[in-house]
Design a protein around this motif. Sequence first.
Motif: not given
Length: 304
Positions: A189-192, A214-223
């Motif tokens: 989820g880091i955005r330039q 890299l990869g989509p950020h599906f939210g904190d729970e998924a992390l």
Amino acid sequence: MRTFVAVAEAGQFQAAADELGISQQAVSKRIAALERHLEVTLLVRTSRGSRLSLDGQVFLPHAKKVLAALEQAEQAVRPGRRPLRVDVLHRRIAPAQAVYRFYRTHPEMNLDAVTLSNENAARAAQAVLEGTVDASFRALPVDQVPAGISAERLLNAPLELLVGPGHPLANAPWVRPADLAGHRIWIPGIRQGTEWAAFYQALSHAFGLSIDALGPHFGDEALMDALADSASLATLVGGGDRYVWPQTHDLRRIPLHEPTPVYPHALLSRTGDQHPVLTALRDHLRTSGPRTSDDVWAPDWASR
């Protein structure tokens, strides 16, 4: 309308004039002007003063509501009465928690925590200048602080390593940042163009880290789910950040020391803003921020 309500409640033009601090003639002219505008008679003069006509009786409660709404509107923007609007960037991280602790300590303070989550630091500063918000917590480089904005670093959030129970560092009491070289640190989820992208880039260069965004950020729970299931994945969180995960995940928060990297949240506000809640918030942060050792690291560009 205010004059009409005063006459209706006092029952006499002279009493209303005394209350409003104007002449009886001015009261009469104001009532006449209101009646011409409405094309009805609101007050009927009597030997004892005045009484409401039928139309006046119908109009009075509406007039009172209008005046009450006007008073509320005026109170909302008077100095010291309007809520202080503070951009906390994200509800779970240190600025939001700091503002919440301030409110718990000073429940009489009128404030509103908001998030300009789609704005980078420069745009957040512009929002402060334009009055969209009164203050914002941002890691804004000192050379990018625009004219008219004061930036004071009031919240150093120490970083912690967050890992699952199978990670090689899961049982470490603390870890050096340099010890993380070679480990996969995933921060999706880091955005330039954002201040946190600049922060993690500086952190990577300073300690030779490999930070994977890299990869989509599906939210904190998924992390959290991914960390719990991995023996190699790790992420970084702030010491004051508030995350919740199932007990069965058994995630570990491990402090970083020698040095302690801190995320340098600066409080941005309009130069010279004397809002009393802003002053109180600054004083609170100066005395109650997270305690860190003298051995800390922050990017060279961070506000002091």
